[in-house]
Design a protein around this motif. Sequence first.
Motif, PDB file in Angstrom:
ATOM      1  N   PHE A  71     -12.191   0.457  10.059  1.00 26.69           N
ATOM      2  CA  PHE A  71     -12.587   1.462   9.080  1.00 26.69           C
ATOM      3  C   PHE A  71     -11.565   1.553   7.953  1.00 26.69           C
ATOM      4  CE2 PHE A  71     -12.645   5.698   7.270  1.00 26.69           C
ATOM      5  CZ  PHE A  71     -13.993   5.896   7.009  1.00 26.69           C
ATOM      6  N   ASP A  72     -10.284   1.572   8.298  1.00 26.69           N
ATOM      7  CA  ASP A  72      -9.235   1.698   7.282  1.00 26.69           C
ATOM      8  C   ASP A  72      -9.274   0.544   6.288  1.00 26.69           C
ATOM      9  OD1 ASP A  72      -8.332   4.056   8.353  1.00 26.69           O
ATOM     10  OD2 ASP A  72      -6.685   3.157   9.477  1.00 26.69           O
ATOM     11  N   ILE A  73      -9.445  -0.675   6.798  1.00 22.96           N
ATOM     12  CA  ILE A  73      -9.478  -1.841   5.908  1.00 22.96           C
ATOM     13  C   ILE A  73     -10.718  -1.806   5.031  1.00 22.96           C
ATOM     14  CG2 ILE A  73      -9.740  -4.358   5.857  1.00 22.96           C
ATOM     15  CD1 ILE A  73      -7.862  -4.523   8.237  1.00 22.96           C
ATOM     16  N   LEU A  74     -11.874  -1.482   5.625  1.00 22.55           N
ATOM     17  CA  LEU A  74     -13.104  -1.391   4.833  1.00 22.55           C
ATOM     18  C   LEU A  74     -12.984  -0.327   3.749  1.00 22.55           C
ATOM     19  CD1 LEU A  74     -16.080  -2.094   4.319  1.00 22.55           C
ATOM     20  CD2 LEU A  74     -16.682  -0.389   6.057  1.00 22.55           C
ATOM     21  N   LEU A  75     -12.498   0.852   4.116  1.00 19.68           N
ATOM     22  CA  LEU A  75     -12.356   1.942   3.146  1.00 19.68           C
ATOM     23  C   LEU A  75     -11.381   1.567   2.040  1.00 19.68           C
ATOM     24  CD1 LEU A  75     -12.960   4.850   2.264  1.00 19.68           C
ATOM     25  CD2 LEU A  75     -11.106   5.595   3.768  1.00 19.68           C
ATOM     26  N   PHE A  76     -10.260   0.965   2.404  1.00 15.78           N
ATOM     27  CA  PHE A  76      -9.256   0.577   1.403  1.00 15.78           C
ATOM     28  C   PHE A  76      -9.841  -0.408   0.392  1.00 15.78           C
ATOM     29  CE2 PHE A  76      -5.925  -2.526   0.169  1.00 15.78           C
ATOM     30  CZ  PHE A  76      -5.134  -1.680  -0.599  1.00 15.78           C
ATOM     31  N   LEU A  77     -10.531  -1.444   0.880  1.00  8.02           N
ATOM     32  CA  LEU A  77     -11.119  -2.430  -0.031  1.00  8.02           C
ATOM     33  C   LEU A  77     -12.228  -1.805  -0.871  1.00  8.02           C
ATOM     34  CD1 LEU A  77     -11.310  -5.558   2.318  1.00  8.02           C
ATOM     35  CD2 LEU A  77      -9.668  -5.142   0.471  1.00  8.02           C
ATOM     36  N   ALA A  78     -13.061  -0.949  -0.243  1.00  9.34           N
ATOM     37  CA  ALA A  78     -14.181  -0.332  -0.960  1.00  9.34           C
ATOM     38  C   ALA A  78     -13.702   0.622  -2.046  1.00  9.34           C
ATOM     39  CB  ALA A  78     -15.085   0.399   0.026  1.00  9.34           C
ATOM     40  N   GLN A  79     -12.588   1.320  -1.783  1.00  7.96           N
ATOM     41  CA  GLN A  79     -12.045   2.244  -2.788  1.00  7.96           C
ATOM     42  C   GLN A  79     -11.446   1.498  -3.985  1.00  7.96           C
ATOM     43  OE1 GLN A  79      -9.411   4.567  -0.274  1.00  7.96           O
ATOM     44  NE2 GLN A  79     -10.812   6.313  -0.294  1.00  7.96           N
ATOM     45  N   HIS A  80     -11.220   0.188  -3.824  1.00  8.44           N
ATOM     46  CA  HIS A  80     -10.689  -0.643  -4.904  1.00  8.44           C
ATOM     47  C   HIS A  80     -11.661  -1.792  -5.179  1.00  8.44           C
ATOM     48  CE1 HIS A  80      -7.195   1.386  -3.072  1.00  8.44           C
ATOM     49  NE2 HIS A  80      -6.719   1.421  -4.299  1.00  8.44           N
ATOM     50  N   LYS A  81     -12.921  -1.434  -5.270  1.00  2.00           N
ATOM     51  CA  LYS A  81     -14.028  -2.384  -5.421  1.00  2.00           C
ATOM     52  C   LYS A  81     -13.740  -3.434  -6.493  1.00  2.00           C
ATOM     53  CE  LYS A  81     -19.009  -2.170  -6.410  1.00  2.00           C
ATOM     54  NZ  LYS A  81     -20.122  -1.210  -6.684  1.00  2.00           N
ATOM     55  N   GLY A  82     -13.853  -4.716  -6.109  1.00  2.77           N
ATOM     56  CA  GLY A  82     -13.671  -5.821  -7.040  1.00  2.77           C
ATOM     57  C   GLY A  82     -12.246  -6.330  -7.140  1.00  2.77           C
ATOM     58  N   ARG A  83     -11.276  -5.537  -6.679  1.00  2.00           N
ATOM     59  CA  ARG A  83      -9.876  -5.941  -6.777  1.00  2.00           C
ATOM     60  C   ARG A  83      -9.501  -6.839  -5.600  1.00  2.00           C
ATOM     61  NH1 ARG A  83      -4.609  -1.862  -6.826  1.00  2.00           N
ATOM     62  NH2 ARG A  83      -3.015  -3.482  -6.598  1.00  2.00           N
ATOM     63  N   ILE A  84      -8.749  -7.897  -5.871  1.00  2.26           N
ATOM     64  CA  ILE A  84      -8.329  -8.839  -4.839  1.00  2.26           C
ATOM     65  C   ILE A  84      -7.008  -8.391  -4.230  1.00  2.26           C
ATOM     66  CG2 ILE A  84      -7.709 -11.236  -4.350  1.00  2.26           C
ATOM     67  CD1 ILE A  84      -9.358 -12.027  -6.816  1.00  2.26           C
ATOM     68  N   PHE A  85      -6.943  -8.402  -2.888  1.00  2.00           N
ATOM     69  CA  PHE A  85      -5.721  -8.047  -2.178  1.00  2.00           C
ATOM     70  C   PHE A  85      -5.329  -9.180  -1.239  1.00  2.00           C
ATOM     71  CE2 PHE A  85      -7.486  -3.940  -3.319  1.00  2.00           C
ATOM     72  CZ  PHE A  85      -6.363  -3.229  -3.740  1.00  2.00           C
ATOM     73  N   THR A  86      -4.043  -9.499  -1.221  1.00  4.79           N
ATOM     74  CA  THR A  86      -3.538 -10.472  -0.251  1.00  4.79           C
ATOM     75  C   THR A  86      -3.465  -9.817   1.125  1.00  4.79           C
ATOM     76  OG1 THR A  86      -1.216  -9.859  -0.565  1.00  4.79           O
ATOM     77  CG2 THR A  86      -2.136 -11.529  -2.053  1.00  4.79           C
ATOM     78  N   LYS A  87      -3.296 -10.628   2.163  1.00  2.00           N
ATOM     79  CA  LYS A  87      -3.134 -10.078   3.505  1.00  2.00           C
ATOM     80  C   LYS A  87      -1.886  -9.198   3.574  1.00  2.00           C
ATOM     81  CE  LYS A  87      -3.625 -14.172   5.395  1.00  2.00           C
ATOM     82  NZ  LYS A  87      -3.656 -15.264   6.417  1.00  2.00           N
ATOM     83  N   GLN A  88      -0.850  -9.600   2.859  1.00  6.41           N
ATOM     84  CA  GLN A  88       0.370  -8.792   2.844  1.00  6.41           C
ATOM     85  C   GLN A  88       0.116  -7.417   2.241  1.00  6.41           C
ATOM     86  OE1 GLN A  88       3.722 -10.630   0.932  1.00  6.41           O
ATOM     87  NE2 GLN A  88       4.954  -8.777   0.947  1.00  6.41           N
ATOM     88  N   GLN A  89      -0.624  -7.368   1.140  1.00  5.76           N
ATOM     89  CA  GLN A  89      -0.924  -6.086   0.500  1.00  5.76           C
ATOM     90  C   GLN A  89      -1.791  -5.207   1.388  1.00  5.76           C
ATOM     91  OE1 GLN A  89      -2.586  -7.820  -3.071  1.00  5.76           O
ATOM     92  NE2 GLN A  89      -0.843  -7.144  -4.306  1.00  5.76           N
ATOM     93  N   ILE A  90      -2.767  -5.812   2.060  1.00  7.66           N
ATOM     94  CA  ILE A  90      -3.619  -5.050   2.970  1.00  7.66           C
ATOM     95  C   ILE A  90      -2.787  -4.494   4.117  1.00  7.66           C
ATOM     96  CG2 ILE A  90      -5.526  -5.208   4.623  1.00  7.66           C
ATOM     97  CD1 ILE A  90      -6.766  -7.336   2.776  1.00  7.66           C
ATOM     98  N   TYR A  91      -1.948  -5.336   4.698  1.00  5.22           N
ATOM     99  CA  TYR A  91      -1.123  -4.915   5.826  1.00  5.22           C
ATOM    100  C   TYR A  91      -0.216  -3.748   5.436  1.00  5.22           C
ATOM    101  CZ  TYR A  91       1.935  -5.202   9.893  1.00  5.22           C
ATOM    102  OH  TYR A  91       2.638  -4.897  11.026  1.00  5.22           O
ATOM    103  N   GLN A  92       0.456  -3.875   4.312  1.00  3.10           N
ATOM    104  CA  GLN A  92       1.417  -2.848   3.911  1.00  3.10           C
ATOM    105  C   GLN A  92       0.722  -1.533   3.560  1.00  3.10           C
ATOM    106  OE1 GLN A  92       3.501  -5.029   0.815  1.00  3.10           O
ATOM    107  NE2 GLN A  92       5.163  -5.565   2.212  1.00  3.10           N
ATOM    108  N   ASN A  93      -0.499  -1.606   3.022  1.00  4.70           N
ATOM    109  CA  ASN A  93      -1.229  -0.398   2.680  1.00  4.70           C
ATOM    110  C   ASN A  93      -1.839   0.284   3.902  1.00  4.70           C
ATOM    111  OD1 ASN A  93      -1.687   0.330  -0.391  1.00  4.70           O
ATOM    112  ND2 ASN A  93      -1.518  -1.906  -0.273  1.00  4.70           N
ATOM    113  N   ILE A  94      -2.225  -0.491   4.911  1.00  3.00           N
ATOM    114  CA  ILE A  94      -2.867   0.072   6.091  1.00  3.00           C
ATOM    115  C   ILE A  94      -1.856   0.443   7.163  1.00  3.00           C
ATOM    116  CG2 ILE A  94      -4.543  -0.331   7.934  1.00  3.00           C
ATOM    117  CD1 ILE A  94      -5.736  -0.015   5.118  1.00  3.00           C
ATOM    118  N   TRP A  95      -0.955  -0.493   7.469  1.00  8.96           N
ATOM    119  CA  TRP A  95       0.012  -0.253   8.554  1.00  8.96           C
ATOM    120  C   TRP A  95       1.213   0.578   8.079  1.00  8.96           C
ATOM    121  CZ3 TRP A  95      -3.459  -4.073   9.151  1.00  8.96           C
ATOM    122  CH2 TRP A  95      -3.909  -4.359  10.440  1.00  8.96           C
ATOM    123  N   LYS A  96       1.447   0.617   6.777  1.00 10.05           N
ATOM    124  CA  LYS A  96       2.557   1.383   6.207  1.00 10.05           C
ATOM    125  C   LYS A  96       3.906   0.940   6.756  1.00 10.05           C
ATOM    126  CE  LYS A  96      -0.364   4.003   3.976  1.00 10.05           C
ATOM    127  NZ  LYS A  96      -0.591   3.815   2.531  1.00 10.05           N
TER     128      LYS A  96
END
Length: 232
Positions: free
Chosen positions: A162-187
């Motif tokens: 849910f966290d990953i889906l919500l994060f990507l959906a809230q930034h619709k169209g923007r590309i994120f690396t795995k590192q950026q996703i990890y740091q934003n979700i796992w903090k």
Amino acid sequence: MKYILTIDDDEALCKLVKKCIETAQVPVYTFLRGEDALSFFYQNQNDCVLVILDIMLPGMDGYSVLEKVRAVSNVPVLMLTAKDQEEDKVTGLQNGADDYLTKPFGLAELTARVNSLVRRYTKFNPRHEENQRLLFQDMTIDPSAHSVEVQGKLVSLTAREFDILLFLAQHKGRIFTKQQIYQNIWKEPYYQDDGNIMSIISKLRKKIEPDSEHPFYVLTVYGVGYRFNEKA
């Protein structure tokens, strides 16, 4: 009342965890066996905000308990293990756990991880814009209810999915690396990808995509990362 469920056959550890993280608003219920904990959980699952689960349990092991919990709930699960081995951590995460701690662990670290998971799940003090429902083609994401509907049907996601889906959906169209996703979700700092993000997104796609082999919502940008389809 909201509560935290702790499942570990070490009675002394259960008492210590309870004393460390219990508050007046969020009590901690402890069980030494998975079967007993599940019986309680099934009757009170809507109020549970976190499950702290040991892998090594008598009778039903932690992985089996995790499977039963995941079949009915997306409540965060923090796995505990005495084995400092990568495969144990990966197995737990790939089977739906949201985080893990290796014994022995510090109480300060336990408290920090518990607070992070509970806060993320219950959306304490959410900003208004973060709490708004997101509407897409055949999909609705409701951050306040922590729910996702696809074609009018509720989809059961783990907290990380849910966290990953919500994060990507809230930034619709923007590309994120795995590192950026990890740091934003796992903090927490990102050191090296072990396939966990890929595994979580693969499972997420099987739940939300009309065709998981040809995804529409969560797209791969090869060699870069992921983005939520701007046409959704």
